[in-house]
Design a protein around this motif. Structure first.
Motif, PDB file in Angstrom:
ATOM      1  N   ALA A  64       3.281  47.163  37.998  1.00 50.58           N
ATOM      2  CA  ALA A  64       4.535  47.446  37.293  1.00 50.58           C
ATOM      3  C   ALA A  64       4.449  48.752  36.507  1.00 50.58           C
ATOM      4  O   ALA A  64       5.453  49.431  36.334  1.00 50.58           O
ATOM      5  N   ARG A  65       3.265  49.110  36.050  1.00 48.37           N
ATOM      6  CA  ARG A  65       3.068  50.346  35.271  1.00 48.37           C
ATOM      7  C   ARG A  65       2.314  51.345  36.155  1.00 48.37           C
ATOM      8  O   ARG A  65       1.133  51.611  35.956  1.00 48.37           O
ATOM      9  N   PHE A  66       3.023  51.884  37.148  1.00 45.32           N
ATOM     10  CA  PHE A  66       2.379  52.696  38.179  1.00 45.32           C
ATOM     11  C   PHE A  66       1.639  53.896  37.598  1.00 45.32           C
ATOM     12  O   PHE A  66       0.461  54.106  37.897  1.00 45.32           O
ATOM     13  N   GLY A  67       2.303  54.721  36.799  1.00 46.35           N
ATOM     14  CA  GLY A  67       1.698  55.948  36.291  1.00 46.35           C
ATOM     15  C   GLY A  67       0.409  55.707  35.540  1.00 46.35           C
ATOM     16  O   GLY A  67      -0.606  56.377  35.764  1.00 46.35           O
ATOM     17  N   GLU A  68       0.426  54.746  34.644  1.00 41.57           N
ATOM     18  CA  GLU A  68      -0.757  54.431  33.838  1.00 41.57           C
ATOM     19  C   GLU A  68      -1.894  53.899  34.713  1.00 41.57           C
ATOM     20  O   GLU A  68      -3.057  54.298  34.562  1.00 41.57           O
ATOM     21  N   THR A  69      -1.556  53.016  35.643  1.00 40.82           N
ATOM     22  CA  THR A  69      -2.568  52.441  36.527  1.00 40.82           C
ATOM     23  C   THR A  69      -3.120  53.505  37.469  1.00 40.82           C
ATOM     24  O   THR A  69      -4.328  53.560  37.716  1.00 40.82           O
ATOM     25  N   PHE A  70      -2.238  54.370  37.959  1.00 38.54           N
ATOM     26  CA  PHE A  70      -2.676  55.482  38.813  1.00 38.54           C
ATOM     27  C   PHE A  70      -3.701  56.352  38.084  1.00 38.54           C
ATOM     28  O   PHE A  70      -4.761  56.667  38.623  1.00 38.54           O
ATOM     29  N   ARG A  71      -3.386  56.757  36.869  1.00 41.61           N
ATOM     30  CA  ARG A  71      -4.294  57.628  36.114  1.00 41.61           C
ATOM     31  C   ARG A  71      -5.659  56.958  35.896  1.00 41.61           C
ATOM     32  O   ARG A  71      -6.700  57.612  35.976  1.00 41.61           O
ATOM     33  N   PHE A  72      -5.663  55.665  35.652  1.00 43.92           N
ATOM     34  CA  PHE A  72      -6.897  54.910  35.462  1.00 43.92           C
ATOM     35  C   PHE A  72      -7.782  55.009  36.702  1.00 43.92           C
ATOM     36  O   PHE A  72      -8.936  55.419  36.634  1.00 43.92           O
ATOM     37  N   TYR A  73      -7.229  54.623  37.865  1.00 44.97           N
ATOM     38  CA  TYR A  73      -8.025  54.632  39.095  1.00 44.97           C
ATOM     39  C   TYR A  73      -8.310  56.040  39.593  1.00 44.97           C
ATOM     40  O   TYR A  73      -9.387  56.296  40.140  1.00 44.97           O
ATOM     41  N   ASP A  74      -7.397  56.978  39.389  1.00 46.41           N
ATOM     42  CA  ASP A  74      -7.615  58.339  39.855  1.00 46.41           C
ATOM     43  C   ASP A  74      -8.761  59.000  39.092  1.00 46.41           C
ATOM     44  O   ASP A  74      -9.468  59.845  39.632  1.00 46.41           O
ATOM     45  N   ALA A  75      -8.966  58.594  37.859  1.00 47.10           N
ATOM     46  CA  ALA A  75     -10.078  59.120  37.072  1.00 47.10           C
ATOM     47  C   ALA A  75     -11.400  58.438  37.424  1.00 47.10           C
ATOM     48  O   ALA A  75     -12.447  59.085  37.474  1.00 47.10           O
ATOM     49  N   LEU A  76     -11.358  57.129  37.679  1.00 50.62           N
ATOM     50  CA  LEU A  76     -12.600  56.376  37.841  1.00 50.62           C
ATOM     51  C   LEU A  76     -13.116  56.260  39.271  1.00 50.62           C
ATOM     52  O   LEU A  76     -14.325  56.270  39.491  1.00 50.62           O
ATOM     53  N   LEU A  77     -12.239  56.119  40.255  1.00 48.66           N
ATOM     54  CA  LEU A  77     -12.724  55.911  41.627  1.00 48.66           C
ATOM     55  C   LEU A  77     -13.553  57.079  42.152  1.00 48.66           C
ATOM     56  O   LEU A  77     -14.607  56.844  42.760  1.00 48.66           O
ATOM     57  N   PRO A  78     -13.157  58.334  41.926  1.00 50.24           N
ATOM     58  CA  PRO A  78     -14.023  59.434  42.374  1.00 50.24           C
ATOM     59  C   PRO A  78     -15.373  59.436  41.651  1.00 50.24           C
ATOM     60  O   PRO A  78     -16.420  59.620  42.274  1.00 50.24           O
ATOM     61  N   GLU A  79     -15.336  59.203  40.357  1.00 47.50           N
ATOM     62  CA  GLU A  79     -16.562  59.240  39.555  1.00 47.50           C
ATOM     63  C   GLU A  79     -17.515  58.100  39.900  1.00 47.50           C
ATOM     64  O   GLU A  79     -18.719  58.302  40.058  1.00 47.50           O
TER      65      GLU A  79
END
Length: 136
Positions: free
Chosen positions: A11-26
């Motif tokens: 439901a909170r796409f932007g916030e969830t996107f930023r979370f995974y976009d920061a952590l999955l590569p790392e």
């Protein structure tokens, strides 16, 4: 080929996107392959295999039928996750699932708005979990 990967319906796409976009590569060495923070869809791969995708929950709810099986009573908008599998033939896979007790959620259909050659169908397992079968 993406045999099986999870898709989170959020439901909170932007916030969830930023979370995974920061952590999955790392943490996993994942690369974002589609989408961005504006949504409604994004995905990450590791070595050309789907590892996670996000989809706005309301976008998925507009595609699948409400959950009304004997084992569950929530509406489709309450789905929080689903499994996604790439299959050789969506129609054959859908029929096989129904023959083994799956509940139909969305029949096979071409979905050019999701990808130029994408075809998908959706079923629910006996517990009510959503499963997308796709080919492209």
């Amino acid at each position: 080929m993406d045999a099986l990967h999870p898709r989170l319906l959020v439901a909170r796409f932007g916030e969830t996107f930023r979370f995974y976009d920061a952590l999955l590569p790392e943490l996993l060495g994942a690369t974002r392959t589609r989408g961005g923070g504006d949504g409604p869809y994004a995905s990450w791969d590791v070595a050309d295999q789907g590892v996670l995708s996000l989809l706005d929950r309301s976008a998925m709810a507009a595609t699948v039928a409400p959950l009304d099986t004997a084992t569950a009573s929530a509406s489709a908008s309450a789905d929080r996750s689903m499994l996604v599998s790439r299959v050789p033939d969506v129609d054959t896979a859908y029929a096989a699932c129904l023959a083994r007790g799956a509940t139909p959620a969305a029949p096979p259909a071409d979905r050019p708005e999701w990808g130029p050659t994408l075809r998908s169908a959706h079923v629910r397992d006996p517990e009510g979990n959503l499963w997308e079968l796709q080919s492209y």
